[in-house]
Design a protein around this motif. Structure first.
Motif, short mmCIF file in Angstrom:
data_model
loop_
_atom_site.label_atom_id
_atom_site.label_comp_id
_atom_site.label_asym_id
_atom_site.label_seq_id
_atom_site.Cartn_x
_atom_site.Cartn_y
_atom_site.Cartn_z
N ARG A 107 -3.57 7.12 7.51
CA ARG A 107 -2.22 6.91 6.80
C ARG A 107 -1.91 5.39 7.48
NH1 ARG A 107 3.65 9.88 7.89
NH2 ARG A 107 3.77 8.77 9.47
N VAL A 108 -1.67 4.43 6.24
CA VAL A 108 -1.65 3.07 6.71
C VAL A 108 -0.08 2.77 6.24
CG1 VAL A 108 -3.81 2.65 6.64
CG2 VAL A 108 -2.36 2.09 4.53
N LEU A 109 0.67 3.63 5.35
CA LEU A 109 2.08 3.02 4.68
C LEU A 109 2.75 4.31 4.42
CD1 LEU A 109 3.93 0.98 3.94
CD2 LEU A 109 2.59 0.86 1.87
N VAL A 110 4.08 4.55 4.83
CA VAL A 110 4.97 5.33 4.04
C VAL A 110 6.05 4.43 3.58
CG1 VAL A 110 6.47 7.34 4.47
CG2 VAL A 110 4.37 7.00 5.73
N ASN A 111 6.32 4.65 2.48
CA ASN A 111 7.49 3.80 2.03
C ASN A 111 8.56 4.92 1.25
OD1 ASN A 111 5.35 3.15 -0.38
ND2 ASN A 111 7.34 3.65 -1.46
N GLU A 112 9.76 4.38 1.53
CA GLU A 112 10.92 5.35 0.85
C GLU A 112 10.93 5.13 -0.50
OE1 GLU A 112 12.32 8.04 0.46
OE2 GLU A 112 13.18 8.35 2.45
N LYS A 113 11.68 5.83 -1.14
CA LYS A 113 11.74 5.59 -2.58
C LYS A 113 12.59 4.18 -3.11
CE LYS A 113 15.76 8.43 -3.07
NZ LYS A 113 16.47 9.55 -3.90
N ASN A 122 -7.52 2.49 -9.58
CA ASN A 122 -7.78 1.03 -9.40
C ASN A 122 -6.42 0.58 -8.68
OD1 ASN A 122 -5.89 0.18 -11.74
ND2 ASN A 122 -7.23 1.49 -12.70
N LEU A 123 -6.29 -0.62 -8.04
CA LEU A 123 -5.36 -1.14 -7.43
C LEU A 123 -5.19 -2.47 -7.59
CD1 LEU A 123 -6.93 0.80 -4.93
CD2 LEU A 123 -4.47 0.88 -4.55
N GLU A 124 -3.89 -3.09 -7.91
CA GLU A 124 -3.67 -4.76 -7.97
C GLU A 124 -2.60 -4.78 -7.08
OE1 GLU A 124 -2.12 -7.63 -11.19
OE2 GLU A 124 -2.53 -5.63 -11.82
N ILE A 125 -3.04 -6.01 -6.21
CA ILE A 125 -2.05 -6.62 -5.31
C ILE A 125 -1.07 -7.68 -6.01
CG2 ILE A 125 -2.03 -7.89 -3.18
CD1 ILE A 125 -4.84 -6.87 -2.71
N LYS A 185 9.36 8.67 -2.85
CA LYS A 185 8.76 8.41 -1.26
C LYS A 185 7.40 8.63 -1.62
CE LYS A 185 8.54 10.10 3.46
NZ LYS A 185 8.87 11.22 4.32
N VAL A 186 6.66 7.67 -0.84
CA VAL A 186 4.97 7.77 -1.25
C VAL A 186 4.19 7.33 0.23
CG1 VAL A 186 3.03 6.64 -2.32
CG2 VAL A 186 5.46 6.39 -3.34
N GLU A 187 3.28 8.37 0.45
CA GLU A 187 2.47 8.05 1.78
C GLU A 187 1.32 7.74 1.31
OE1 GLU A 187 2.76 11.14 4.65
OE2 GLU A 187 4.38 12.33 3.26
N TRP A 188 0.52 6.79 1.73
CA TRP A 188 -0.60 6.13 1.50
C TRP A 188 -1.86 6.24 2.36
CZ3 TRP A 188 -0.72 3.17 -3.21
CH2 TRP A 188 0.69 2.82 -3.94
N PHE A 189 -2.82 6.94 2.15
CA PHE A 189 -3.96 6.86 3.02
C PHE A 189 -5.27 6.15 2.65
CE2 PHE A 189 -1.31 10.68 2.53
CZ PHE A 189 -0.96 11.01 3.92
N VAL A 190 -5.86 5.70 3.35
CA VAL A 190 -7.13 5.03 3.06
C VAL A 190 -8.36 5.40 3.98
CG1 VAL A 190 -5.68 2.86 2.71
CG2 VAL A 190 -6.84 3.18 4.71
N SER A 191 -9.44 5.26 3.22
CA SER A 191 -10.82 5.69 3.91
C SER A 191 -11.76 4.52 3.64
CB SER A 191 -11.43 6.84 3.06
OG SER A 191 -12.69 6.85 3.78
N PHE A 192 -11.95 3.86 4.89
CA PHE A 192 -12.56 2.46 5.05
C PHE A 192 -13.99 2.71 4.40
CE2 PHE A 192 -8.96 1.42 7.63
CZ PHE A 192 -8.29 0.37 6.92
N ILE A 216 -2.96 -3.37 1.97
CA ILE A 216 -3.61 -4.73 1.38
C ILE A 216 -4.98 -4.82 2.04
CG2 ILE A 216 -3.29 -7.03 0.81
CD1 ILE A 216 -0.28 -6.80 0.49
N ASP A 217 -4.91 -4.88 3.60
CA ASP A 217 -6.07 -5.37 4.25
C ASP A 217 -6.98 -4.42 3.86
OD1 ASP A 217 -4.99 -7.72 5.49
OD2 ASP A 217 -4.47 -6.60 7.12
N ALA A 218 -6.94 -3.03 3.73
CA ALA A 218 -7.94 -1.91 3.36
C ALA A 218 -8.36 -2.24 2.09
CB ALA A 218 -7.23 -0.61 3.56
N ILE A 219 -7.51 -2.40 1.19
CA ILE A 219 -7.98 -2.68 -0.50
C ILE A 219 -9.05 -4.05 -0.37
CG2 ILE A 219 -7.24 -3.74 -2.57
CD1 ILE A 219 -4.59 -2.14 -1.93
#
Length: 509
Positions: free
Chosen positions: A388-394, A433-436, A502-509, A407-410
């Motif tokens: 879990r690399v990020l949790v952002n409130e709404k 897909n993901l865009e920065i 609210k979003v929780e973001w998970f990454v698998s490198f 972003i570093d993970a992407i």
């Protein structure tokens, strides 16, 4: 059962696996293997190594620095070698007005990316067979791979064994593993969307449903125009059954069967988490363990009918139970063959034991019926590392981690999953897909969801709506969720709106 105990149990499972012989493969990271400039010049790595990897069953992701201010990462649905190059289809895109907003009248945006630097794009308005344009371009690309172990089974066109044993494919399927095939004659690689084992456990067959027609043009593969979906069933006896249907309408473009030589690969980084009977009563594992895995970003598979394994396209958690929306199933007349008139076999599977099914003609708003059944099910979770690399409130406020970590993970080619928390349930998706963006935010698109509703009289289940629509979403790190809705099988707009979650973001490198 307390959460502390479940967390400990989950850690024990991962530690136990980390001590096993498959630990290295299960902790393998996405690796940059090759990068090319827009004119096809090698910038990093060796093209031969990319070709070798795709012919050895590797999963692929591609990062394109010039798409979007900070770059664009896309999933890949299939790969093929052509004249000492690799081309890859990336099909899960819907057109956008900005990194976090769909166009008002969006279209499907299919992309063919080749290691020559060539990219070919075909566009079709949602719900019909009307082209929104087709063109080519040249871009820089970075190719990331995650390698599978050696093939567990290999055979000739007529099914004669070269190495391994078909039982290993069957065992892996029944254990929830990802199954990938490489057609050695075509140089074609694809991960199965679902797998089925024959009643006598002698043959396994998998469906691949996300392929759009293409043609060769010099060293590249391009969409041919007047395109069709190319559905296929791959069987361990060498049989391949193919059914073709126009993009956006219920018009058949033919079917065929052939015999191909294949290598079968299995990603065994999966763990049985929960098994229940038709009434949802525990038989093995733990519902708490399954729910914890979902809530910490892990992928899920479900075994149904004792023979079919499939990965959900969307997961809803409601009242402590898991509901899995299954969209990557198409009708078959038997293990190895599609029905003559193919239709979608969509299901919602719940840990209560309820299976709700809807049957829609491919490319048409025609419901062929629905069923509600009670079934035993076995649920699997992947045991790769998800962080879990990020949790952002709404409102976009960062509650944990940082946007830069995401972003570093992407930028390293990572897979990304996210959880949306609502008042009455939570929804988990894989980012297609993901865009920065220029201001350091991320927009994650997901295109494979059909509208659901709470099941009347149940505090735990969800089901299909009576008049379902595609529910395309772009979730951003600002908390905004942009939603474009289009009636299944028709070019009918069902509203374009947005909300904040609210979003929780998970990454698998």
């Amino acid at each position: 059962m307390g959460w502390l105990y479940i967390l400990c149990l989950f850690n024990v499972i991962l530690v136990t696996q980390a001590q096993s012989g498959r630990s290295l493969a299960c902790h393998q990271r996405w690796t940059l293997i090759f990068a090319n400039s827009a004119n096809g010049t090698t910038v990093y790595g060796e093209k031969d190594e990319l070709i070798k990897a795709t012919l050895s069953g590797a999963d692929v992701r591609i990062f394109i620095p010039s798409w979007g201010p900070g770059g664009y990462l896309t999933s890949i649905q299939n790969t093929q070698t052509i004249r000492n190059n690799v081309c890859a289809q990336a099909l899960f895109h819907v057109s956008k007005a900005a990194y976090d907003t769909f166009q008002e009248v969006p279209y499907f945006w299919f992309v063919n990316l080749c290691s020559t630097g060539h990219v070919h794009m075909a566009r079709y308005f949602i719900g019909n067979h009307v082209s929104a344009g087709i063109n080519g371009d040249y871009v820089d690309m970075q190719w990331y791979i995650r390698q599978y172990p050696d093939p567990v089974y290999s055979h000739t066109q007529d099914g004669t064994v070269i190495s391994g044993n078909v039982r290993d494919v069957i065992y892996a399927t029944e254990a929830g593993a990802d199954i990938r095939i490489v057609d050695r004659q075509l140089g074609y690689g694809v991960r199965m969307d679902n797998m089925e084992v024959s009643y006598d456990r002698t043959v396994a067959a998998g469906q691949s449903l996300w392929h759009v027609s293409e043609r060769m043009n010099g060293p590249n593969l391009e969409f041919q125009g007047d395109d069709y979906w190319w559905f296929s069933v791959w069987s361990t006896d060498g049989t391949v059954d193919i059914s073709r249907w126009n993009v956006g309408e219920h018009v058949k473009r033919g079917n065929s069967s052939m015999q191909q030589s294949m290598n079968w690969y299995a990603d065994s980084c999966w763990q049985m988490a929960y098994k229940h009977d038709a009434d949802g009563l525990l038989e093995d594992g733990s519902l708490e363990l399954l729910r914890l895995a979902v809530e910490t970003g892990h992928r899920v598979k479900v075994l149904i009918d004792g023979a079919i394994t499939v990965e959900p396209d969307q997961i809803n958690v409601r009242g402590g139970h898991i509901n899995a929306e299954i969209l990557s199933l198409a009708s078959k007349q038997d293990l190895k063959t599609f029905t003559d008139d193919v239709f979608w076999d969509w299901r919602v599977l719940a840990t209560t034991g309820t299976e709700t099914s809807e049957y829609f003609n491919v490319g048409e708003y025609f419901n062929r019926g629905n069923t509600i059944k009670k079934k035993p099910m076995t649920w699997f979770i992947d045991t790769r590392t998800w962080n879990r690399v990020l949790v952002n409130e709404k409102d976009g406020t960062v509650l944990a981690g940082s946007k830069q970590q995401l972003i570093d993970a992407i930028l390293l080619g990572a897979e990304v999953r996210y959880k949306l928390t609502f008042t009455s349930n939570a929804i988990t998706h894989q980012a297609d897909n993901l865009e920065i963006s220029a201001d350091g935010n991320v927009g994650a698109m997901h295109v494979r969801s059909v509208s659901l509703k709470f099941t009347p009289g149940s505090a735990y289940e969800v089901t299909f709506q009576n008049s379902p629509y595609w529910w395309f979403t772009i979730v951003s790190t600002t908390g905004k969720v942009d939603i474009s809705r289009w009636t299944v099988g028709e070019h009918v707009n069902r509203r374009h709106t947005h909300l904040f979650v609210k979003v929780e973001w998970f990454v698998s490198f």
